[in-house]
Design a protein around this motif. Sequence first.
Motif, PDB file in Angstrom:
ATOM      1  N   LEU A  35       0.839  -1.196   0.000  1.00  0.00           N
ATOM      2  CA  LEU A  35       0.000   0.000   0.000  1.00  0.00           C
ATOM      3  C   LEU A  35       0.872   1.243   0.000  1.00  0.00           C
ATOM      4  O   LEU A  35       2.038   1.181   0.402  1.00  0.00           O
ATOM      5  N   ARG A  55      10.110  -7.961   1.553  1.00  0.00           N
ATOM      6  CA  ARG A  55       9.261  -8.220   2.712  1.00  0.00           C
ATOM      7  C   ARG A  55       8.338  -7.027   2.868  1.00  0.00           C
ATOM      8  O   ARG A  55       8.783  -5.885   2.914  1.00  0.00           O
ATOM      9  N   GLN A  60       6.700 -12.348   2.696  1.00  0.00           N
ATOM     10  CA  GLN A  60       7.593 -12.164   1.549  1.00  0.00           C
ATOM     11  C   GLN A  60       6.864 -12.283   0.222  1.00  0.00           C
ATOM     12  O   GLN A  60       5.973 -13.113   0.059  1.00  0.00           O
ATOM     13  N   LEU A  61       7.293 -11.449  -0.712  1.00  0.00           N
ATOM     14  CA  LEU A  61       6.667 -11.388  -2.017  1.00  0.00           C
ATOM     15  C   LEU A  61       7.791 -11.344  -3.042  1.00  0.00           C
ATOM     16  O   LEU A  61       8.843 -10.771  -2.773  1.00  0.00           O
TER      17      LEU A  61
ATOM     18  N   ASN B  95      -0.335 -13.946   9.154  1.00  0.00           N
ATOM     19  CA  ASN B  95      -0.203 -12.981   8.062  1.00  0.00           C
ATOM     20  C   ASN B  95      -1.584 -12.391   7.802  1.00  0.00           C
ATOM     21  O   ASN B  95      -2.141 -12.494   6.730  1.00  0.00           O
ATOM     22  N   ARG B  98      -3.199  -9.154   4.961  1.00  0.00           N
ATOM     23  CA  ARG B  98      -3.457  -9.466   3.570  1.00  0.00           C
ATOM     24  C   ARG B  98      -4.571 -10.503   3.440  1.00  0.00           C
ATOM     25  O   ARG B  98      -5.411 -10.421   2.564  1.00  0.00           O
ATOM     26  N   LEU B 101      -8.231  -9.128   3.645  1.00  0.00           N
ATOM     27  CA  LEU B 101      -8.795  -8.396   2.513  1.00  0.00           C
ATOM     28  C   LEU B 101      -9.876  -9.239   1.836  1.00  0.00           C
ATOM     29  O   LEU B 101     -11.000  -8.786   1.637  1.00  0.00           O
ATOM     30  N   TYR B 243      -8.131  -1.938   3.275  1.00  0.00           N
ATOM     31  CA  TYR B 243      -6.931  -2.098   4.094  1.00  0.00           C
ATOM     32  C   TYR B 243      -6.937  -1.113   5.270  1.00  0.00           C
ATOM     33  O   TYR B 243      -6.522  -1.451   6.375  1.00  0.00           O
ATOM     34  N   LYS B 256       0.881  -7.080  19.621  1.00  0.00           N
ATOM     35  CA  LYS B 256       2.074  -7.778  19.185  1.00  0.00           C
ATOM     36  C   LYS B 256       3.194  -7.549  20.174  1.00  0.00           C
ATOM     37  O   LYS B 256       3.668  -6.428  20.367  1.00  0.00           O
ATOM     38  N   VAL B 264      11.955 -15.737  11.106  1.00  0.00           N
ATOM     39  CA  VAL B 264      12.393 -14.852  10.037  1.00  0.00           C
ATOM     40  C   VAL B 264      13.855 -15.132   9.682  1.00  0.00           C
ATOM     41  O   VAL B 264      14.229 -15.229   8.520  1.00  0.00           O
ATOM     42  N   ASN B 267      14.189 -18.452   7.883  1.00  0.00           N
ATOM     43  CA  ASN B 267      13.732 -18.306   6.510  1.00  0.00           C
ATOM     44  C   ASN B 267      14.776 -17.641   5.640  1.00  0.00           C
ATOM     45  O   ASN B 267      15.012 -18.044   4.518  1.00  0.00           O
ATOM     46  N   LYS B 268      15.381 -16.597   6.202  1.00  0.00           N
ATOM     47  CA  LYS B 268      16.362 -15.833   5.461  1.00  0.00           C
ATOM     48  C   LYS B 268      17.557 -16.712   5.108  1.00  0.00           C
ATOM     49  O   LYS B 268      18.044 -16.721   3.982  1.00  0.00           O
ATOM     50  N   LEU B 488       5.760 -15.582  -1.348  1.00  0.00           N
ATOM     51  CA  LEU B 488       6.737 -16.614  -0.995  1.00  0.00           C
ATOM     52  C   LEU B 488       6.384 -17.151   0.384  1.00  0.00           C
ATOM     53  O   LEU B 488       6.644 -16.492   1.380  1.00  0.00           O
ATOM     54  N   ASN B 490       6.441 -19.056   3.940  1.00  0.00           N
ATOM     55  CA  ASN B 490       7.535 -19.464   4.828  1.00  0.00           C
ATOM     56  C   ASN B 490       7.804 -20.957   4.652  1.00  0.00           C
ATOM     57  O   ASN B 490       6.900 -21.724   4.349  1.00  0.00           O
TER      58      ASN B 490
END
Lengths: 74, 697
Positions: A35, A55, A60-61, B95, B98, B101, B243, B256, B264, B267-268, B488, B490
Motif C-alpha cells: 500500500l 518483505r 515475503q513477495l 499474516n 493481507r 482483505l 486495508y 504484538k 524470520v 527463513n532468510k 513466498l 515461509n
Amino acid sequence: MYIKSIADLQVGEKGTIKEFQNEEISLKLLEMGCLPNAEVEVTQKAPFGDPICIRVADYQLSLRRREAHTVLVQ
Amino acid sequence: MKVALLGNPNAGKTSIFNYLTGMNQKVGNFPGVTIEKKVGTCHLPNQQKVSITDLPGTYSLYPKSLEEEVVLEVLLDKEHPEHPDLLVVVVDASNLKRNLLLFTQLHDLGIPTILVFNLIDAAKKAGLHFDKEVLEKAFNTTIVFTNARTEEGLATLEQQLTSPKDHRPTQSLWSSDDVTPALLKEVQEKYKLKNTYWALLLIHHFEKLSFLSEENKNSLERLSLQHGFKSLPAQSKETVQRYELINEITTNSIKKKEGDGSEVVLNKELDILFLHPVGGYLIFFSILFLMFQAIYTIADYPIQWIEQLFAWVGTSLNEQLPDTPLTDLFTDGILAGIGGVVVFVPQIAILFGIIAILEETGYMTRVMLLMDKLMQKFGLNGRSVVPLISGIACAIPAIMSARNIDNWKERFITIMVTPLMSCSARLPIYTVIIGLVIPKQQIAGIFDLRGLVLMGLYLLGLAMALIVAFVFKFIVKAKGKSYFIMELPNYRIPRWKNVGMTMYEKSKTFVWEAGKIIVLISVVLWILAYYSPDGSRTQIADEVKKDNPSLSTDELANKIASVQLEQSYAGHLGRVIEPVVAPLGYDWRIGIALITSFAAREVFVGTMATIYSIGSEDELTVTQHLARAKDPVTGEPMYTLALGASLLIFYAFAMQCMSTLAVVQKETKSWKYPILQFVYMTVLAYVAAWATYNVLS
C-alpha cells in the motif's frame, strides 16, 4: 526529494512506497498488501538479480525487476 | 447444505478440508472448465450431512487468474451447482492483514460466513495476541481459532457448521457510497439483488462472467457507460479503503509482543542457501536426482511382491479352472492387463509424494524464482516449472496448472511442451525396456546404472521441451504482459497427512482411469490374438504338427504358439503396419503394441504382456517374456540395445495420449493446437527413434 524504485534497492535496504507508475501492476500489488506508505525491504535476489524478493506487511513477495521499476520508494 | 472453503493460497485450507471430509472426497472438474474441484461430505455432530467444496486459493474477488475467476463465478451465480449456503473463510493468522482483505469482500456479499484463524500456533510464536470478542464484533462475524496441524479447534468449527443462520452478516463492513450509488441501485433493482456489493461486482466483472447472457452483459455495459463507471480506479480505491478498515480494527484488537524472530532468521538463511547462484541449482538438481533414485530403489520391493502375486494368482487359476477359452481370456487377457496397471502404483505414489512434499515445504516457489530468468530465455515463465515438474507425474493436471501463468504466450508454450516431460505412463515402458537391455550394475559403488539411465531419459524429455519452447518463442506472437508477483510462503515441515492423501488420491485415479482403458483394450486384444481368420486354433496346431514331425514336445508347443499368434487377427494387423515401423527396428508384435497404445501409452506394457503370454503355459512377468523372445532370422535375443533404445526414444517423444490432447483442446479452446502438438511430437519421435536405431545397430 530523491526518489528511486524498488529495483534500485540493495539487499537489506528499506524504503517506503510512494507512487505506482503502472495501473494494472499497482492493482495486483495493492491487493498483495503493497500500500502507499507501506515499508518494504528487499530481502533477497534470485541469481542474475531477477526476480527480487521483498518483505512487506510481515510476509515475503517476489516480483521481477521490470515490475519493481514501476514502484517508486523513498 | 453446501459449504465452501475459501482463502488465500497457503492459508491451510486443504488441511481443514482433509480433516472435515476424511476419505469421503471426490476430485472432479468445474463444469465447462478444467479447474480441479474437490468436493467431500462431512458428518456434523448433529448427524447432519453437508457437502464441502474446497475452492481454489484466491487473493481477492478481483480475479487475476482463471482459477480466481472460477471462485467469483461460483459465488455470484445463485444457480451454480456449487453455490454455497455458508462460507468458511480460512485466514493465516500469522499474516492477517493481507488474508483479511478477501474476508472483508466475502463478508460483504451477505452470505453466512465463518472466519477461521488458522496457523494460530505460528501466530502466537510470532508474539501475536488476539482479542476474539473485539474481533468478532468489529468484523461482524463468528471466529474460530484453529491449528489444522494438531487438529486444535476443528471440532469447534464442525459445531459452528450446524447453525448456518447464526452466521449471516448483519451489516456491510465497507461502504460503497463512494462509487456511484445511483448505478448500484439500478443494477440491484434490475437483478433483484438485496446486496449492494454483489451489484458492484457484477458491474466490475460482467465481461468475464459466463452465466450472464449476452443481453445482460450488454445492458450492464450500457449502465456502466451511462454512469461513467471506471473499473480500475474504483478497484484500487476499494482495496486501499478496505486495508484502512482492517488496519483500524487490528490495531485495536491484536497485540504484538516482539516475537523471538527466530522464524524470520531461519527463513532468510534457507533462502540464501536455496537461491544461491551456484548452490541453489546444485541443490535443485540433487533433489531431482534423488527423486529418481528413490523411484527405482524404494519402489523395487513392492513391485516385486505385486508381480509375484499376480503370477501366482494366474498360475493357480489356470490349474484350478477348466481349460477353456474363457479361462484363457480371464488369466491372459484381464488378469495380465490389471497386473500391468497395479504394478506401477508404488512408483507413481512415490513420485506424487515427492512432488507434494516439495510443494508443502514451500521449496517449489523458490524453484520458480531460481528458474524464472532462465525460463524466460526459452519463452517460458518461472511458473512454468510447476507444469513441467508435474508433467513428470501426468501431463493432464500439469497442463491445467499452467493456468497460473497469466501471460498468454508463455502459457501457450508451456502447454505445447509439457507433454514432452516423461509422465508416469511412460514409466512402465521405461522400466520394462531398461530392465531388458540395461544390465544391473553399480556405478561408483552407490548409483544404480538403471536408475541413471532412467534419469537420463527424464533429462532428455526436459532438454527437448526447452528446445521446442525456444523454437516456439520465435514463432508465436506475444499477447498481453507477463507478471511475476507471487507470495513466498515461509518454509515449513510438510503436513504428512496431506502428502499421504495426495499419494492415495493420485494412485487411485491412475488405477481407475488408466485401468478402465487398459482392461478393455486387453480383452479386445486377447480376442484379436486368440482367433484367426485362417482357421481354428486346433487346425493351426495340427498343421504345425504335420509340417514339423521331428520336433520335441517343448519345441513343438512353442512353435505352435508362435504360428497361432502370427496367423491371428492381431498378427495380420501387425503385418500391415510392419513396413512403417521396420526402419525403427520394430517387428509386427511391437507394431500391434504401438497401435493399441496410440490412445494411451500405458497400454503398451499390458499389450506386450497379453501378446507374449498367449499360448505360454507358465505365467511369467513381462520382462521375462520379452527376454525370451528370439529374433526369427538370427536366433539371437530379439531385444538388443539398439531396439530397446529406439523404443525408449520413441516413447519419450511421441504424443500417445488422447486425454492430453483433449485437455489441450479445452485449455486453448482450439483444435489447431492439439493437432499441431500431435504432429510435431509424432514426427520428432519417429525421426529420433530411427536415428537411434541406426546409430546403435
